[in-house]
Design a protein around this motif. Structure first.
Motif, mmCIF file in Angstrom:
data_model
loop_
_atom_site.group_PDB
_atom_site.id
_atom_site.type_symbol
_atom_site.label_atom_id
_atom_site.label_comp_id
_atom_site.label_asym_id
_atom_site.label_seq_id
_atom_site.Cartn_x
_atom_site.Cartn_y
_atom_site.Cartn_z
ATOM 1 N N ASP A 167 -9.028 -11.621 54.755
ATOM 2 C CA ASP A 167 -8.319 -12.872 54.491
ATOM 3 C C ASP A 167 -7.893 -12.900 53.026
ATOM 4 O O ASP A 167 -8.738 -13.088 52.139
ATOM 5 C CB ASP A 167 -9.222 -14.062 54.805
ATOM 6 C CG ASP A 167 -8.528 -15.398 54.581
ATOM 7 O OD1 ASP A 167 -7.304 -15.407 54.347
ATOM 8 O OD2 ASP A 167 -9.216 -16.438 54.636
ATOM 9 N N ARG A 175 -13.917 -11.064 57.160
ATOM 10 C CA ARG A 175 -14.615 -11.953 58.083
ATOM 11 C C ARG A 175 -14.765 -11.280 59.446
ATOM 12 O O ARG A 175 -13.821 -10.677 59.960
ATOM 13 C CB ARG A 175 -13.879 -13.279 58.235
ATOM 14 C CG ARG A 175 -13.738 -14.041 56.914
ATOM 15 C CD ARG A 175 -13.224 -15.450 57.139
ATOM 16 N NE ARG A 175 -13.067 -16.176 55.887
ATOM 17 C CZ ARG A 175 -14.057 -16.786 55.250
ATOM 18 N NH1 ARG A 175 -15.281 -16.747 55.769
ATOM 19 N NH2 ARG A 175 -13.843 -17.425 54.115
ATOM 20 N N GLU A 177 -6.449 -15.144 51.423
ATOM 21 C CA GLU A 177 -6.625 -16.474 50.830
ATOM 22 C C GLU A 177 -7.993 -16.617 50.161
ATOM 23 O O GLU A 177 -8.137 -17.313 49.160
ATOM 24 C CB GLU A 177 -6.458 -17.551 51.903
ATOM 25 C CG GLU A 177 -5.058 -17.646 52.484
ATOM 26 C CD GLU A 177 -4.055 -18.145 51.456
ATOM 27 O OE1 GLU A 177 -4.434 -19.003 50.632
ATOM 28 O OE2 GLU A 177 -2.901 -17.669 51.480
ATOM 29 N N THR A 178 -8.986 -15.947 50.747
ATOM 30 C CA THR A 178 -10.338 -16.022 50.190
ATOM 31 C C THR A 178 -10.825 -14.692 49.641
ATOM 32 O O THR A 178 -11.900 -14.624 49.047
ATOM 33 C CB THR A 178 -11.326 -16.494 51.265
ATOM 34 O OG1 THR A 178 -11.307 -15.565 52.377
ATOM 35 C CG2 THR A 178 -10.947 -17.874 51.781
ATOM 36 N N LEU A 214 -6.100 -13.338 46.164
ATOM 37 C CA LEU A 214 -7.059 -14.070 45.347
ATOM 38 C C LEU A 214 -7.943 -13.080 44.595
ATOM 39 O O LEU A 214 -8.679 -12.304 45.198
ATOM 40 C CB LEU A 214 -7.913 -14.986 46.219
ATOM 41 C CG LEU A 214 -8.825 -15.968 45.476
ATOM 42 C CD1 LEU A 214 -7.987 -17.042 44.785
ATOM 43 C CD2 LEU A 214 -9.818 -16.602 46.444
ATOM 44 N N LYS A 247 -4.950 -16.826 42.327
ATOM 45 C CA LYS A 247 -3.990 -16.167 43.205
ATOM 46 C C LYS A 247 -2.942 -15.453 42.363
ATOM 47 O O LYS A 247 -2.288 -16.066 41.507
ATOM 48 C CB LYS A 247 -3.311 -17.179 44.128
ATOM 49 C CG LYS A 247 -4.183 -17.638 45.277
ATOM 50 C CD LYS A 247 -3.384 -18.468 46.272
ATOM 51 C CE LYS A 247 -4.240 -18.857 47.474
ATOM 52 N NZ LYS A 247 -3.459 -19.633 48.464
#
Length: 527
Positions: free
Chosen positions: A512, A519, A514-515, A274, A279
């Motif tokens: 991550d 984290r 995806e983001t 991302l 993406k």
């Protein structure tokens, strides 16, 4: 969506007349104070809109991969600038790991915005940093432009280039220099604490530069990028107990950068990442995980290289007049146990090779479908005997290390390439490598220091981070824990430490895709 050459990305955005007039005045004044300087060369004026200063901070909890400092500065080049994504390239001595806080200050306009690390090349000394053009106001976006990369033709000895970069106060500086060596092979030894070091790279040397701390780009008279003038890190060892970090600068040819850039823009062959809310499939790089070094043909003759092969290699590389030899294989690679130290690599897939780029080109050919498998057919010379070997290649992404666990104050991760390049991984399991330890922690008090693998926790094998996380979740506050380790030098050791979940809870830091965020997750803490 493409390279913005005229800064007209925000033409449809509404602004009041007063605001437009103010922006125009600021822009005109700033341009007059910088790029139109009477002493600036044509190359400097052409490339200044693409120059950017990086300020990089590595948080103490994210000191991965043996990174040797927490603050870095360096000059980068904008190589892509569109309405929804900007990309800048900089050396890996400025952006060493992906878990970094990056701020970009542009030479063309007084604006500072954050960036995110999107690609760390597994071999070459460069990283790609993305920024969000929408974070800029139209005035600044209109003067920031992407530089034009010129990978061909390759620089030759005696060519004139302009060395252009930024000072700390964002003033563009340039000078005309002469290429003295366009294909100098690097030979950087491993540091006491293994960290990224450039291997299998040919760099460009100049007759004059601005010193070891000045980075930037090498351009032609029109300001087109011929090479990145990047910083390299090395460690000078004065004795067995005394060493000092040094840095030097050399030119990095842009051919490897342009290849990766094209794949990011058009869509790579790897997992998606991302970037600014979009993406994008990222590229995978196929490499032969073998460290090589060149030997002059005059020296290779005394090691048994025949006159026939010398003639073939001279014809292939009349300037270099060298043969590549194996320094070592990365532990855990497909080449391990096939190639040996000292082997001469004469040909790949029946084609003579004389430089690192020949090996890279052969690896890239595999991805183009010219061969049905992922192997290279190597012709080597070993102890006077010519051999044919089938050696597998490996695919690597540009993410770097994406997960780390802090347990009892020691920071563990998968072994990074600089560790694997030492040629050793413990048979018991090599997925839990101690890269750092914290002062005052149980790891410090009981001697669980860096540069070793944790292979057992209370009798449970820990071949990877998942197994290690499961084993440590079962441990309670104040419990004594028996640890078995294996050092980088291969020596095993058993020690016991007392867990302290009050001050040193167990947590992991994970990226991550995806983001596009790191984290922090608590794995075990005092209830």
């Amino acid at each position: 969506d493409g390279i913005a050459a005229n800064g007209s990305l925000y033409g449809s955005e509404f602004k009041s007349d007063d605001a437009m007039e103010t922006d125009t005045t600021v822009l005109r004044d700033f341009e007059g104070a910088t790029a139109l300087s009477a002493n600036a060369s044509l190359a400097e004026r052409a490339i200044e809109p693409a120059l950017v200063m990086f300020e990089v901070h590595v948080p103490p909890s994210c000191s991965l991969d043996g990174v040797h400092s927490q603050h870095f500065f360096g000059t980068g080049i904008i190589i892509y600038h569109s309405s929804n994504m900007g990309l800048a390239v900089v050396d890996k001595n400025t952006v060493a790991i992906s878990a970094s806080d990056v701020m970009l200050s542009f030479a063309a306009f007084p604006v500072e915005i954050p960036g995110e690390v999107v690609f760390l090349h597994p071999v070459h000394n460069y990283a790609l940093i993305a920024y969000n053009p929408s974070a800029m106001d139209p005035a600044s976006a209109s003067v920031i432009r992407a530089a034009e990369l010129l990978p061909e033709p390759a620089l030759q000895r005696g060519d004139s280039v302009y060395l252009v970069g930024l000072s700390r106060n964002l003033q563009a500086t340039s000078r005309k220099s002469i290429v003295t060596n366009p294909c100098a092979a690097l030979n950087i030894g491993s540091a006491d604490s293994p960290r990224y070091r450039a291997t299998n790279m040919e760099v460009i040397e100049l007759d004059t530069d601005f010193g070891s701390s000045f980075s930037g780009a090498l351009t032609d008279e029109q300001g087109r990028i011929r090479a990145i003038w990047g910083s390299f890190s090395t460690q000078v060892k004065y004795s067995s107990t005394s060493s000092e970090d040094h840095q030097f600068v050399r030119g990095i040819p842009v051919y490897a950068i342009s290849q990766v850039l094209e794949k990011i823009i058009t869509g790579g062959n790897g997992p998606a990442l991302l970037i600014n809310g979009v993406k994008r499939p990222m590229p995978l790089v196929r490499i032969l995980e073998v460290e090589l070094y060149p030997t002059l043909l005059s020296k290779a003759r005394s090691f048994g290289l025949s006159d026939e092969w010398i003639q073939v290699l001279v014809k292939k590389g009349p300037v270099r007049r060298q043969v590549l030899r194996v320094k070592g294989c990365l532990a855990g690679s497909k080449a391990e146990n096939l190639l040996e130290q000292g082997d001469m690599v004469l040909a790949v897939n029946k084609m003579p090779v004389t430089c690192f780029n020949d090996i890279e080109a052969a690896c890239q050919t595999l991805d183009k479908g010219s061969y049905s498998d992922e192997n290279l057919n190597l012709t080597i010379l070993r102890q006077g005997q010519e051999l044919e070997l089938v050696v597998g290649t490996d695919k690597r992404d540009g993410n770097g290390t994406t997960r780390v666990i802090n347990w009892c104050g020691c920071v563990v991760q998968d072994p990074h390439p600089a560790v694997r390049a030492l040629g050793f991984l413990p048979e018991e399991g090599h997925g839990v490598y101690v890269t750092r330890w914290c002062h005052g922690s149980p790891a410090h008090r009981y001697g669980l220091y860096a540069l070793q693998w944790i292979v057992e926790v209370n009798g449970k094998k820990t071949p990877d981070l998942n197994a290690f996380a499961d084993a440590t979740k079962e441990l309670e506050h104040g419990q004594f824990v028996r640890i078995r380790t294996v050092h980088l030098n291969g020596k095993p050791r058993v020690l016991t430490l007392k867990q302290d979940l009050h001050y040193w809870p167990t947590w992991e830091l994970r990226f991550d895709p995806e983001t596009a965020l790191w984290r922090r997750n608590i794995l075990k803490a005092l209830q």
